[in-house]
Scaffold this motif. Structure first.
Motif, mmCIF file in Angstrom:
data_model
loop_
_atom_site.group_PDB
_atom_site.id
_atom_site.type_symbol
_atom_site.label_atom_id
_atom_site.label_comp_id
_atom_site.label_asym_id
_atom_site.label_seq_id
_atom_site.Cartn_x
_atom_site.Cartn_y
_atom_site.Cartn_z
ATOM 1 N N UNK A 220 11.764 -27.476 40.967
ATOM 2 C CA UNK A 220 10.596 -26.317 41.509
ATOM 3 C C UNK A 220 11.319 -25.320 42.411
ATOM 4 N N UNK A 221 11.399 -24.258 41.873
ATOM 5 C CA UNK A 221 12.081 -23.202 42.602
ATOM 6 C C UNK A 221 11.210 -22.065 42.817
ATOM 7 N N UNK A 222 11.794 -21.094 43.603
ATOM 8 C CA UNK A 222 11.101 -19.820 43.986
ATOM 9 C C UNK A 222 10.889 -18.974 42.911
ATOM 10 N N UNK A 223 10.007 -18.196 42.706
ATOM 11 C CA UNK A 223 9.775 -17.136 41.386
ATOM 12 C C UNK A 223 10.671 -15.867 41.760
ATOM 13 N N UNK A 224 11.950 -15.917 41.936
ATOM 14 C CA UNK A 224 12.632 -14.472 41.654
ATOM 15 C C UNK A 224 14.103 -14.941 41.168
ATOM 16 N N UNK B 186 10.539 -12.255 34.465
ATOM 17 C CA UNK B 186 9.289 -12.214 33.594
ATOM 18 C C UNK B 186 8.025 -12.953 34.114
ATOM 19 N N UNK B 187 6.694 -12.801 33.361
ATOM 20 C CA UNK B 187 5.908 -13.781 33.781
ATOM 21 C C UNK B 187 5.847 -14.932 33.015
ATOM 22 N N UNK B 188 6.634 -15.250 32.220
ATOM 23 C CA UNK B 188 6.639 -16.470 31.382
ATOM 24 C C UNK B 188 6.827 -17.632 32.324
ATOM 25 N N UNK B 189 5.856 -18.786 32.039
ATOM 26 C CA UNK B 189 5.954 -19.926 33.018
ATOM 27 C C UNK B 189 7.200 -20.709 32.937
ATOM 28 N N UNK C 192 17.968 -22.004 31.234
ATOM 29 C CA UNK C 192 19.003 -22.983 31.437
ATOM 30 C C UNK C 192 19.386 -23.452 29.944
ATOM 31 N N UNK C 193 18.451 -23.716 29.087
ATOM 32 C CA UNK C 193 18.795 -24.279 27.812
ATOM 33 C C UNK C 193 19.705 -23.193 27.164
ATOM 34 N N UNK C 194 19.418 -21.780 27.152
ATOM 35 C CA UNK C 194 20.225 -20.881 26.443
ATOM 36 C C UNK C 194 21.775 -20.744 27.037
ATOM 37 N N UNK C 195 21.760 -21.015 28.436
ATOM 38 C CA UNK C 195 23.155 -21.090 29.228
ATOM 39 C C UNK C 195 23.895 -22.329 28.581
ATOM 40 N N UNK C 196 22.956 -23.575 28.670
ATOM 41 C CA UNK C 196 23.740 -24.748 28.303
ATOM 42 C C UNK C 196 24.291 -24.704 26.863
ATOM 43 N N UNK C 197 23.435 -23.790 26.025
ATOM 44 C CA UNK C 197 23.983 -23.753 24.494
ATOM 45 C C UNK C 197 25.425 -22.842 24.526
ATOM 46 N N UNK C 198 25.360 -22.008 25.304
ATOM 47 C CA UNK C 198 26.679 -20.914 25.287
ATOM 48 C C UNK C 198 27.828 -21.583 26.282
ATOM 49 N N UNK C 199 27.390 -22.297 27.154
ATOM 50 C CA UNK C 199 28.821 -22.746 27.919
ATOM 51 C C UNK C 199 28.999 -24.061 27.979
ATOM 52 N N UNK D 136 22.636 -32.216 37.197
ATOM 53 C CA UNK D 136 22.114 -33.312 36.559
ATOM 54 C C UNK D 136 22.129 -33.529 35.310
ATOM 55 N N UNK D 137 22.214 -32.267 34.556
ATOM 56 C CA UNK D 137 22.356 -32.458 33.059
ATOM 57 C C UNK D 137 23.563 -32.887 32.702
ATOM 58 N N UNK D 138 24.720 -32.527 33.550
ATOM 59 C CA UNK D 138 25.987 -33.263 33.254
ATOM 60 C C UNK D 138 26.069 -34.831 33.180
ATOM 61 N N UNK D 139 25.095 -35.451 34.017
ATOM 62 C CA UNK D 139 24.821 -36.768 34.034
ATOM 63 C C UNK D 139 24.092 -37.458 33.284
ATOM 64 N N UNK D 140 23.355 -36.609 32.261
ATOM 65 C CA UNK D 140 22.511 -36.937 31.219
ATOM 66 C C UNK D 140 21.210 -36.829 31.281
ATOM 67 N N UNK D 141 20.685 -36.158 32.302
ATOM 68 C CA UNK D 141 19.211 -36.170 32.558
ATOM 69 C C UNK D 141 18.797 -34.927 31.980
ATOM 70 N N UNK D 142 17.571 -35.123 31.335
ATOM 71 C CA UNK D 142 16.844 -33.822 30.910
ATOM 72 C C UNK D 142 16.215 -33.072 31.998
ATOM 73 N N UNK D 143 16.548 -31.775 31.953
ATOM 74 C CA UNK D 143 16.302 -30.742 33.278
ATOM 75 C C UNK D 143 15.372 -29.560 32.698
ATOM 76 N N UNK D 144 14.305 -29.576 33.638
ATOM 77 C CA UNK D 144 13.266 -28.454 33.449
ATOM 78 C C UNK D 144 13.406 -27.659 34.765
ATOM 79 N N UNK D 145 12.934 -26.391 34.565
ATOM 80 C CA UNK D 145 13.228 -25.458 35.775
ATOM 81 C C UNK D 145 11.400 -24.622 35.794
ATOM 82 N N UNK D 146 10.914 -24.925 36.981
ATOM 83 C CA UNK D 146 9.475 -24.401 37.187
ATOM 84 C C UNK D 146 9.283 -23.605 38.370
#
Lengths: 256, 439
Positions: free
Chosen positions: A9-13, A85-88, A95-102, A27-37
Motif C-alpha cells: 500500500x503506497x501513497x497516491x503519487x 491516473x485515477x485508475x485504482x 509493475x506487471x508491464x515493467x516486469x514483462x519488459x525488464x 519480493x517478486x524475485x523471491x517468487x511472491x505475487x505482488x500487487x500495488x494499491x
C-alpha cells in the motif's frame, strides 16, 4: 505450494508508486505475487500480507532512471501518465508491464506495442486518457489577472496532472508570475517571473482572497463577445460542442 | 457605406470577428517552437484548441479581419462593397494589444489575421504587416500567427508577411475559374495562384537556407493552406477533389479546407439552400481529403467522371471498398501497411498498432478489437489466420445492406435523404460535370 501474495500500500503519487515498484521487485524475485494499491484493501485474501510503503525519493528515482535508460523516453512517459491516473489498480499494472519488459535481463523497449497483452493494453488506454486530459488543459486553463501582478487559474482535473502542466506553461509564459490551483487536491503550481516552477501542497485560500479571485475582468467580457460572434449560427451544433468540451471543464472557463 | 467614428474595442471585435467567421482555417498546428525565455509564447506541432464555439468548431486563434471595409464585390461575402453593413477597422496597436492580452490569459493560441480590401490590396497588406510586426518585435510574441495574403498584393509584401507568419493562406474560394468569374468578379485565378506559387517557392528555398544556416529566419514554417466554398456553384465532388489533389501535388499545400456555403446574401447568382448549408457533403469531402493525404488514395479512385459525386450514405473509403471487392479479404497477419490502410475500419493508428502487435503474437479478432479496429466495418474485408470473423459473403449488395444498419446514425443528421433523392442529385450533377476545372 507456497502461494503467497503481497499487497503493497503506497501513497497516491508518482514517488509513492515507484517506491512500491522498487520494494515489490525484491519480493517478486523471491517468487511472491505482488500487487500495488493506493489504498488499504477492504477484504484481504487469506494468504495475503499487507505492507505499507513509505515513499522514498531515492528508491523511486532509481526506478525512474532505470526505466528511462533501459526502456526509453516513450515508455517512461507512458508509465508516468499511468501513475498519475485515477485508475485504482494502476500500481499493479505498472509493475506487471515493467516486469514483462525488464525481468530476466530482458530490456524490451517496444513493450508498449504488445497490445494483445491485457496489462499493456490497459496501460496504453490509460495513457491515452491521461494524455488527452493533459492536452485539453493546455487549452482550457484560464488565467485571470489579479492585482495587475499575478495570473491565477483554477482547475479541477480528474487525473493528477498539475505538475505535468509546468513545462508547457513555464515555456509559454516565462516573464509572468502565474499560478495554477488544483482545487480538488488543494495544491498549487507557482511560477515566479523569470524563475522555475514549484508546487505547494495543502493550500487553502482565505475568504478575502477568494473574493479577489472572482472579480470580473474586462478581457473576459471581450472574449465572451468573441466566442459568441465567431459562431456560425446556421451550423449550430451543441452536441458536438459538448463532445469537444464536456460540461465538467466549463465551470472554470469565463466564456461559458 | 456606414462608417462610425470612435467605436469601442468591444464593438469592433464583435463586427470584425463576426465578419471573419466564415473562414474555416482555424488550426494552430504545424510548427514546433520553444519560447526563448525573453518574450511570450511558444507553439507545439499538433496545435491546441482553447475553446469550442456553439457550432462545435474549435476556437484556437483570435480570428479577426483587420477591416471589413472592402472594395471587392464577391457575391457570397457579407462584406462586399454593395452591402450596407456597419464597417469597422482595427489599428495595429489594437490588434497586437488584444492578441497579447487574450494570449496571456490562455484564451487563444495566436492570431488569425485576414482583411477586407481597404483602398488597394497593397495598402491593406501593409497595414496587416504593421500589426503583426508590432506583435513580433515590440511584444516579442512567439505564438502562432496565420496571415492571409490579399489577392493582388505585391510579391514584396507577401515575402515580408511570410517571414512574420507561421502559416500563410490564399483562398481559392471556388473550384472552377468560371465560378470565380461569376461570383467574385474582382478576383481571378491568376491573382490567387500567383501568390500561392510564390509562397511555395519561397518556402522551398527557405528550407535549403535553413539546412545551411540553422538560425536563418523562417518563411511560413507551417506551410500554406487554402479554402473552397462548397455548394455555391454547380461543380461536382469530382471536380473539387481533383482540384484539391492538384493543389497538394503542385502547390505543396498543407491543408485544403472546405466550407459549406452559407447563404448570407440574397443574390440571383447564388443558390437557395432551404435545408441549410450542405454539411454532409462537406463532411464527405473532408473524409476524402484525409484519404488523399494519409491513406495513399488518388482522386480518381474515389470519384470519377462517371460517378462524379460521393455516396452520401457511405463514407468514401467504404464506398471504394465495396466496389473493389477483388482487393479483399486482407490477411491481418501478413498484409503490409498500405494494404491495411485500405480496409474500412482500420485507420493510420490502428494499422501501425497492428504492425507492432503482430511481432509478439499472431492476431485474432478479439485482439483487433482491443487495438481499436472498428469491427462493424472491417469484418467483411479481413481474415485472421485465414478465417473470417463470421461466415459472410463478399458481395456488394450484401455488405452495403449490412453496413447500412437502420439504427446507425449518419454523421450529420439528414433524415430527408432517401435513395430516390440521392439518384436525382446524381443525375443533376452528371449534367453539369465536365466543366473546366484544370489548374
Amino acid at each position: 505450494m507456497d502461494y503467497e501474495k503481497k499487497i503493497l500500500v503506497c501513497e497516491d503519487h508518482i514517488e509513492g508508486i515507484f517506491t512500491a515498484v522498487y520494494e515489490g521487485w525484491i519480493w517478486h524475485m523471491r517468487g511472491m505475487a505482488v500487487e500495488i494499491s493506493v489504498r488499504e484493501p477492504e477484504y484481504p485474501d487469506f494468504f495475503t500480507t499487507i505492507e505499507e510503503v513509505v515513499s522514498d525519493s531515492i528508491k523511486a528515482g532509481k526506478v525512474l532512471r532505470t526505466i528511462r535508460e533501459k526502456l526509453g523516453e516513450e515508455v517512461y512517459e507512458t508509465l508516468c501518465y499511468a501513475a498519475v491516473s485515477t485508475y485504482p489498480d494502476k500500481g499493479t499494472l505498472v509493475f506487471r508491464v515493467l516486469w514483462q519488459a525488464l525481468s530476466g535481463r530482458r530490456c524490451d523497449r517496444h513493450v508498449m506495442e504488445n497490445l494483445s497483452d491485457s496489462d499493456v493494453n490497459m496501460v496504453s488506454k490509460i495513457r491515452i486518457k491521461v494524455w488527452h486530459e493533459l492536452h485539453r488543459f493546455y487549452g482550457f486553463v484560464r488565467f485571470r489577472e489579479i492585482g495587475g501582478k499575478v495570473l491565477f487559474s483554477k482547475i479541477n482535473p480528474e487525473n493528477d496532472i498539475l505538475e505535468m502542466l509546468a513545462p508547457h506553461f513555464a515555456d509559454r509564459f516565462p516573464r509572468e508570475n502565474w499560478m495554477i490551483y488544483d482545487e480538488g487536491r488543494k495544491k498549487v503550481l507557482f511560477h515566479p517571473k523569470g524563475g522555475t516552477c514549484s508546487v505547494q501542497k495543502d493550500m487553502e485560500f482565505l475568504q478575502e482572497q477568494k473574493d479577489m479571485l472572482s472579480e470580473k475582468e474586462e478581457y473576459e467580457e471581450l472574449f465572451k463577445c468573441f466566442c459568441r460572434s465567431v459562431t456560425v449560427w446556421e451550423r449550430r451544433n451543441p452536441a458536438l460542442q459538448q463532445q469537444q468540451i464536456p460540461l465538467k471543464f466549463r465551470s472554470n472557463m469565463p466564456e461559458f | 457605406m456606414i462608417i462610425q467614428e470612435s467605436m469601442s474595442i468591444m464593438e469592433k471585435l464583435e463586427i470584425l470577428s463576426d465578419a471573419a467567421k466564415y473562414d474555416v482555417a482555424c488550426t494552430s498546428s504545424g510548427v514546433d517552437r520553444k519560447g526563448d525565455g525573453k518574450g511570450i509564447g511558444n507553439s507545439i506541432h499538433p496545435g491546441i484548441c482553447h475553446s469550442f464555439a456553439g457550432d462545435g468548431r474549435c476556437i484556437s486563434l483570435l480570428k479577426i479581419l483587420y477591416t471589413n471595409e472592402c472594395v471587392f464585390d464577391c457575391k457570397y461575402c457579407v462584406n462586399r462593397v454593395s452591402n450596407d453593413v456597419v464597417r469597422a477597422s482595427f489599428t495595429p496597436e489594437e490588434v497586437s494589444r488584444l492578441t497579447i492580452e487574450f494570449y496571456r490569459r490562455n484564451y487563444i493560441e495566436g492570431l488569425f489575421l485576414s482583411s477586407g480590401v481597404k483602398g488597394s490590396p497593397d495598402a491593406t497588406m501593409e497595414e496587416m504587416i504593421r500589426a503583426v510586426e508590432l506583435l513580433r518585435d515590440k511584444y516579442h510574441f512567439q505564438g502562432y500567427i496565420h496571415m492571409k495574403a490579399i489577392p493582388g498584393a505585391s510579391p514584396k509584401l507577401i515575402e515580408r508577411a511570410g517571414f512574420l507568419a507561421d502559416r500563410m493562406s490564399v483562398n481559392l474560394e471556388l473550384p472552377t475559374s468560371e465560378g470565380l468569374k461569376r461570383l467574385a468578379p474582382n478576383k481571378s485565378r491568376r491573382t490567387i495562384l500567383k501568390p500561392m506559387k510564390q509562397i511555395q517557392v519561397r518556402h522551398m528555398e527557405n528550407k535549403e537556407e535553413l539546412a545551411l544556416y540553422r538560425h536563418a529566419p523562417k518563411f511560413a514554417p507551417a506551410g500554406q493552406s487554402t479554402q473552397m466554398i462548397i455548394g455555391a456553384t454547380g461543380e461536382s465532388d469530382y471536380q473539387i477533389v481533383a482540384v484539391a489533389e492538384a493543389l497538394y501535388q503542385q502547390y505543396s499545400l498543407k491543408r485544403v479546407f472546405y466550407s459549406a456555403f452559407v447563404a448570407v446574401n440574397q443574390d440571383s447568382a447564388l443558390p437557395m439552400l432551404p435545408q441549410g448549408p450542405p454539411l454532409l457533403r462537406e463532411h464527405r469531402l473532408y473524409q476524402a481529403d484525409w484519404l488523399l493525404r494519409f491513406y495513399g488514395f488518388r482522386a480518381e479512385e474515389l470519384v470519377s467522371e462517371k460517378h462524379p459525386n460521393f455516396n452520401l450514405l457511405l463514407d468514401p473509403k467504404c464506398d471504394w471498398a465495396v466496389s473493389h471487392l477483388e482487393c479483399f479479404p486482407v490477411e491481418i497477419n501478413s498484409a503490409d501497411y498500405r494494404t491495411l490502410l485500405r480496409v474500412p475500419g482500420i485507420g493510420t493508428k490502428s494499422a501501425s498498432r497492428i504492425l507492432g502487435a503482430r511481432r509478439y503474437h499472431s492476431l485474432d479478432f478479439p485482439d483487433l478489437k482491443k487495438i481499436g479496429v472498428v469491427m462493424k466495418r472491417a469484418l467483411y474485408f479481413i481474415t485472421c489466420n485465414g478465417k473470417m470473423m463470421y461466415p459472410t459473403k463478399l458481395d456488394e449488395d450484401y455488405i452495403v445492406r449490412n453496413m447500412l444498419d437502420p439504427k446507425e446514425k449518419l454523421p450529420i443528421h439528414q433524415s430527408e435523404i432517401t435513395y430516390r433523392q440521392l439518384s436525382l442529385f446524381d443525375d443533376q450533377s452528371m449534367l453539369q460535370a465536365g466543366g473546366a476545372y484544370g489548374l
